[in-house]
Every structure is written in C-alpha cells, then in structure tokens.
Design an enzyme around this catalytic site. Structure first.
Site, PDB file in Angstrom:
ATOM      1  N   GLY A 355      67.258  47.727 -37.575  1.00 47.91           N
ATOM      2  CA  GLY A 355      68.175  48.212 -38.599  1.00 47.91           C
ATOM      3  C   GLY A 355      69.153  49.217 -38.048  1.00 47.91           C
ATOM      4  N   GLY A 357      71.750  52.684 -39.369  1.00 44.91           N
ATOM      5  CA  GLY A 357      71.962  53.673 -40.414  1.00 44.91           C
ATOM      6  C   GLY A 357      73.257  54.405 -40.216  1.00 44.91           C
ATOM      7  CB  SER A 358      74.636  57.359 -41.993  1.00 41.51           C
ATOM      8  OG  SER A 358      74.413  56.831 -43.274  1.00 41.51           O
ATOM      9  CG  PHE A 359      74.222  60.257 -38.833  1.00 46.90           C
ATOM     10  CD1 PHE A 359      75.531  60.652 -38.638  1.00 46.90           C
ATOM     11  CD2 PHE A 359      73.592  60.619 -40.009  1.00 46.90           C
ATOM     12  CE1 PHE A 359      76.206  61.410 -39.589  1.00 46.90           C
ATOM     13  CE2 PHE A 359      74.253  61.373 -40.965  1.00 46.90           C
ATOM     14  CZ  PHE A 359      75.565  61.766 -40.764  1.00 46.90           C
ATOM     15  N   GLY A 360      72.985  56.123 -36.548  1.00 47.94           N
ATOM     16  CA  GLY A 360      72.394  55.501 -35.376  1.00 47.94           C
ATOM     17  C   GLY A 360      71.693  54.201 -35.686  1.00 47.94           C
ATOM     18  CB  SER A 361      70.646  51.533 -33.683  1.00 47.11           C
ATOM     19  OG  SER A 361      72.045  51.338 -33.716  1.00 47.11           O
ATOM     20  CB  VAL A 362      65.952  51.852 -36.765  1.00 49.00           C
ATOM     21  CG1 VAL A 362      64.433  51.981 -36.764  1.00 49.00           C
ATOM     22  CG2 VAL A 362      66.584  52.991 -37.554  1.00 49.00           C
ATOM     23  CE  LYS A 377      68.232  58.254 -38.509  1.00 53.41           C
ATOM     24  NZ  LYS A 377      68.062  59.040 -39.766  1.00 53.41           N
ATOM     25  CG  ASP A 483      71.425  58.996 -48.393  1.00 53.77           C
ATOM     26  OD1 ASP A 483      72.075  58.526 -49.345  1.00 53.77           O
ATOM     27  OD2 ASP A 483      71.528  58.561 -47.230  1.00 53.77           O
TER      28      ASP A 483
END
Length: 651
Positions: A355, A357-362, A377, A483
C-alpha cells in the site's frame, strides 16, 4: 426541565429518549405512572437530584440509561422491582452509598455500569451471582472495599469485568476461573494481594488482563502463555519475582508491561533483563527467600546491581514521562537496522508493496526475531511534513496500547546504503487489508472476500469506537487521531479492526480545567477531504470532537457504501444530509445493496424487520456523530453503548 406532568403522558408510551441535550432538573416522581415504559434514556444531560423510588413501578422497563448527568443520592432499593431490566447505566454521576441488595431480583440483567461515581462499601454477596446472563459489569473508579464475591463464579456469560481504581483487597477467588467467556479482566489500582492464580490461564477467551498497581507477590504463571487471544497483559508495579515466560503474549514486548517488579529475570531478549539464577527461587517464600535474594545480589557485585537500578529507573521513567524523541521509542522496542528492514522486505521490492499513504509506502516482510509478519512504512522524506509525520506517529504510538490499535513493533531512523536519511515505522501486518478495500475494492481481496453482512460492519464500527474511546479517555495522555477514514482501519486474521496511521496525531496538552481534554492548537487543516470536520476549516482547534465527526462519516460510509466525495454529493447534498433525510422510512433506499442481499438471505420477515430497525439505529449514530456543531456530537462512550445494543439485537 422534565416537568412532573410527564406522568400524564399516555400509559401506552414504551420509549422515552432525550439523550444528549441540555435537560436539567430532577427525574420527576410521576415517571412511575408510565406503566408500559420499556426504555428510559436520558444520557449526557444535566439532570440532578435523586433517582425517585417511583421508578420501581415500571415493571416493563428493559433499559434505564442516565449516565453522564449530575444525579446524586443512592441507588434506590426500588430498582429490585424491575425484574425485566436488562441494561442499567448509571456511570459518571455523583451517586453515593452502596449497591442495593435488592438488585439480586433483576435476574435478566445483561449490562450493569456504575463507574465514575462515589459508591462505597463491599460488593454485596448473592447480588450479581443471581444474574447469570450478565455480560458486562463495570464498577470501576469508585471506593468499593472488601474482596471479589465468590458468586462471580456463577457468571458463565460474563465478558467484561472492570473493577479498577477501587479499594478492593484479598486474593483473586478460584471461582472466577469458571467465567470462561471473559475477554477483559481489569483489576488495576486496588489492593489485591497473594499470588497471580494459574487458573487465569484457563480463560481461553481472555484478550486483556490488567493486574497492575496492586500487591501481588508471586512468580508469573506459565499458564498465561497458553492464552492465544491475549494481546494486552499489564502486571506492572506489583511485587513479582522469578523467571518471565517467553511464549504466547510474552513473546511480544509491545503487548506486555512488567515494570515496577524489581525481582523479575529472564524473558525474551528485548526485555533486557538479567538471566535467572539456577536456584529454584520460585519455591522460596517468606524471609528466607528475601535473605537469599540479598546474598545473591551482593555476590554478583556492584556493577550488576548498578545495571539493575539503571534499568528499573529507565523503564519507570519511560512509563511516567512524555517521549521526547523518536529515538527514545526505538530504545523501548525491538531495535532494527536499515539492513535488517532491507532484507526483511526483499530490498523494498515492488512485489512486497502492500500500500501507499500520504507520506510513504508500506511493504510486507518478516523479521528473524519477530514471530509474526510485519508491515514497514517507509517515509518519503522528500515530501513536506514527512519527518514531522514520523515524529508524531512514533510519539503517539509510544504512549498507547490497545487491542483495536495497530500494534507497533519499532521505529527506525537510520541511513540507507546510499548515505541518505531513512525513517520507517514497523507494524504487525494486517493480512485482511483495510476497510477501504472491504467497502470499495473487494475484488482485490481475491479468495479472501468478506461477508459484508450487518453484523460484520457493526463489529468493525464497535472496534473503531473502542479505539477512539481509549485514545480520548483511556490512554496515559489523550490523543487526537486527526485522520479517521476507512483506509486507516485495518483487519487482522480474525477480522478484528485496528485503527492505524497516526501520522497526523496530536497529543492533547492536558492542563487544569474540565475542557482541557478537548483542545489543542493547530496551525492547519488536518485530515482527509470528506472526513475533516467543518470547524477545522474555520481555524478552530483540533479536538476529540473532530475525531467523532470523522468517525460519523466513516459509519455512514459503511452504511451506504458511498464515499463522502462521491460525485452525487455537492450543491447542498452531503453524505450526512443524504442519510439524515432517509431516516427512518427510506433507509432501505440508501443502504449498501450488499446489506440488502445479506438481509434477504436471512429468510424470515421478522429478521428482515429487525435488521431494518438496526440499520436505522446505525444511521442515527452516524448522523449524530457527524453533526455540524461539535457540542451536538455523540460522546464516544454512548456510541459504544448504542452499538452494543444493536449487536445484541441483530439475529
């Protein structure tokens, strides 16, 4: 005010609900004339005075909910006349005195809550023991004395037992071992003593066990390793000694708290405790054991003693002080290097990507010294705010621990192989994906497609509500998540929901004053479009009420299957208004079609009607939480009560 003339209402009236208003005054004595009343709900108002004895005339009353008022006096003996009573909620008032013996006649009781009052005296024998259908019992934060009644052993269906923050003493009775349905047993901050009984290891459903801040003096029973569902174990600040088990919950350093027990040894390496002596110290008792410990400590030498003292002070400070940096969090949990994470994720391979997200990848992966799969993350530090997000998330997660929050393994701040800054947060991997995928991308789940029936959605909503209740009211320092949305709700193997992604979270700055838990300064709108409360756009401070708004939108999205940013919304029509306009008569027109399929498959018309009523109640919760004005939104504790009622009603 509630007029005394309320008793002149129709004697056929069955439901009187005026919760979450500004009603003041007393409960009128005329209430006893409403003979057909089954539900009296006045939660979160300004009622004062006593609960009148005339309440005992309401022979058909099933639910009496007056929590979060200013009621005083004692619990009337007349309560015992309510033999149909199933739910009694009196918590967060100013009630005094003891629990009336007459309560034993309420044999249909399922939920009883009197937490946060001024009640005292012993918990009477032969009272709750008669209520064999009792599921939830909350006597916390009062001044009850004495021991746990032996009759609690009759409560075969008891799931939640909260006795924390009282003045109870004695040992945990053997009879409690027959309560096989227990999922949460919280006895913290009392004066319990003796040994931690090994029979607790037979409570197979136990998920939370908190015995902290008592006077237990024994070894830790190895039987607790066998509790496969146990995910939170707090034994801190007792007088425990001897070897720490290493299996089950003891294999996860983030799931256990053992600080304040200076004579423990062994356990998993992450605890960094000394190895255990070969002496069979667990069999030694009394003064002989104490003398032997002194001899051993002296013999080991000053350096070793210094190490022990240092570690004790260190962990004590970790519990009582605010985390000052992400580095301090790294020391508390498992330490991992960039190289280990690189290897764990196959070089952060795209095939391991689960996945973004707003500030990076998982990325998914596995660590050698951690039994379960992990999610890493990785922050994209070129994005503005990514470093602040990392600090905020590590700081928030370092202070919180709950079965419905995403469990952090560690934080890593290092340098990658190219000499660039590297920051990552490591979590337990949630194999069943996010609520976002559940609602909108179910085809991506392949063979793991979920049953989207009402029960499943209610369970998820309840899990998230419990997480928010803990963040706002139960953690060491209250946290605003900022959030709440479906992509931040993740599901484990058992489909239990876990709230994650604390990159925007803010620790509430608690100071003197009743409203201080609800405010914290904010310099910008925080959250995701569609879920951000309207007051944030006007520069109002971030607050717990803002999380409640976002939660309400999430509930309505679960109900309808529609995102708040759907193209159909605009020009005066929002998801909130869409649902509000449909309550109650047009609810079937707006709900997710998959809910109707599930309802049809249930079969009978009675079941369909019951499910329809539950969907209306679910919609009301979402609409009330997402009210435009913060002071009109539901309290999260009341949300939990309502959801539990819906859950019990569903077939």
């Amino acid at each position: 005010m509630l007029p005394d003339l309320i008793g002149n209402l129709s004697t056929h009236l069955t439901w009187l609900s005026m919760g979450i208003n500004q009603i003041s005054g007393m409960i009128p004595r005329g209430i006893g004339q409403l003979y057909s009343l089954t539900n009296f709900i006045m939660i979160d108002n300004y009622l004062e005075g006593i609960i009148p004895d005339s309440i005992g005339k309401l022979k058909h009353l099933v639910r009496f909910a007056v929590q979060k008022n200013n009621l005083s006096g004692s619990i009337p003996n007349a309560i015992g006349n309510l033999t149909m009573l199933s739910e009694l909620y009196l918590h967060t008032n100013k009630l005094e005195g003891s629990i009336p013996l007459s309560l034993k006649y309420c044999t249909r009781m399922q939920s009883f809550g009197v937490s946060d009052n001024n009640l005292s005296g012993d918990i009477p024998n032969r009272t709750f023991g008669n209520q064999e259908g009792l599921i939830n019992l909350d006597l916390s934060n009062n001044s009850f004395t004495g021991s746990i009644p032996l009759e609690f052993g009759n409560l075969k269906h008891l799931s939640i037992l909260y006795l924390y923050e009282n003045k109870l003493s004695g040992e945990i009775p053997l009879q409690l071992g027959t309560c096989s349905a227990l999922t949460e047993l919280v006895l913290e901050r009392n004066f319990f003593n003796g040994s931690i009984p090994s029979f607790l290891g037979s409570l197979r459903s136990l998920e939370i066990l908190d015995l902290s801040n008592n006077n237990f003096s024994s070894t830790i029973p190895g039987e607790l390793q066998n509790l496969s569902y146990l995910n939170t174990l707090d034994l801190s600040f007792n007088h425990l000694y001897g070897e720490i088990p290493i299996g089950g919950v003891f294999s996860n350093v983030t799931a256990i708290s053992l600080i304040g027990n200076k004579d423990l040894c062994g356990g998993i390496p992450q605890l960094k405790l000394p190895a255990c002596s070969k002496f069979p110290s667990k069999k030694l008792k009394g003064s002989f054991r104490k003398k032997l410990i002194i001899i051993i400590v002296i013999g080991v030498g000053g350096g070793f003693v210094t190490f022990i003292i240092f570690m004790s002070i260190y962990f004590f400070r970790k519990k009582s002080k605010t985390l000052s940096s992400s580095g301090s969090l790294e020391n508390r949990y498992v330490k991992v290097s960039y190289g280990e994470l690189h290897e764990a994720t196959n070089g952060f391979s795209s095939s391991n990507l689960v996945g973004t997200g707003s500030f990076g990848s998982v990325y998914g992966g596995s660590l050698l010294h951690f039994a379960r799969p992990i999610a890493v993350k990785v922050l994209n530090l070129e994005k503005g705010g990514a470093s602040k997000s990392f600090t905020a998330e590590c700081k928030a997660l370092g202070k919180i621990k709950h079965r419905n929050l995403l469990n952090i393994v560690t934080c890593c701040s290092s340098i990658d192989y190219n000499g660039n800054d590297f920051k990552a947060i490591v979590f337990e991997l949630m194999p069943n994906g996010s609520l976002e995928s559940l609602l909108h991308n179910n085809e991506e789940l392949g063979s793991r497609i979920f049953d989207l029936n009402p029960q499943h959605r209610i369970n998820i909503a309840l899990d998230v509500a419990n997480a928010l209740d803990y963040l706002h009211n139960g953690s060491e320092e209250p946290v605003v998540h900022c959030d709440i949305k479906p992509s931040n709700v993740l599901l484990d193997n058992d489909n239990v929901a876990h709230l994650g992604d604390f990159g925007l979270a803010r620790l509430l700055n608690v100071v003197t004053g009743h409203s201080s838990r609800d405010r914290v300064s904010s310099s910008a709108i925080r959250g995701t479009i569609g879920y951000v409360p309207p007051e944030y756009g006007a520069g109002v401070h971030v607050s717990a009420k803002g999380d409640i708004y976002s939660y309400g939108i999430l509930v309505l999205e679960m109900l309808t299957g529609k995102k708040p940013t759907d193209n159909m919304f605009g020009e005066g029509l929002s998801l909130h208004k869409f649902c509000e306009n449909a309550i109650p008569d047009r609810i079937i027109e707006i709900v997710d079609s998959r809910l109707l399929v599930s309802s049809a498959e249930e079969g009978t018309r009675v079941m369909e009607r019951t499910i329809g009523e539950c969907l209306v109640s679910f919609a009301r919760i979402g609409v009330a939480c997402a009210a435009e004005l913060p002071n009109q939104r539901m309290d999260i504790k009341d949300v939990i009560v309502e959801l539990q009622a819906i859950k019990r009603k569903l077939p």
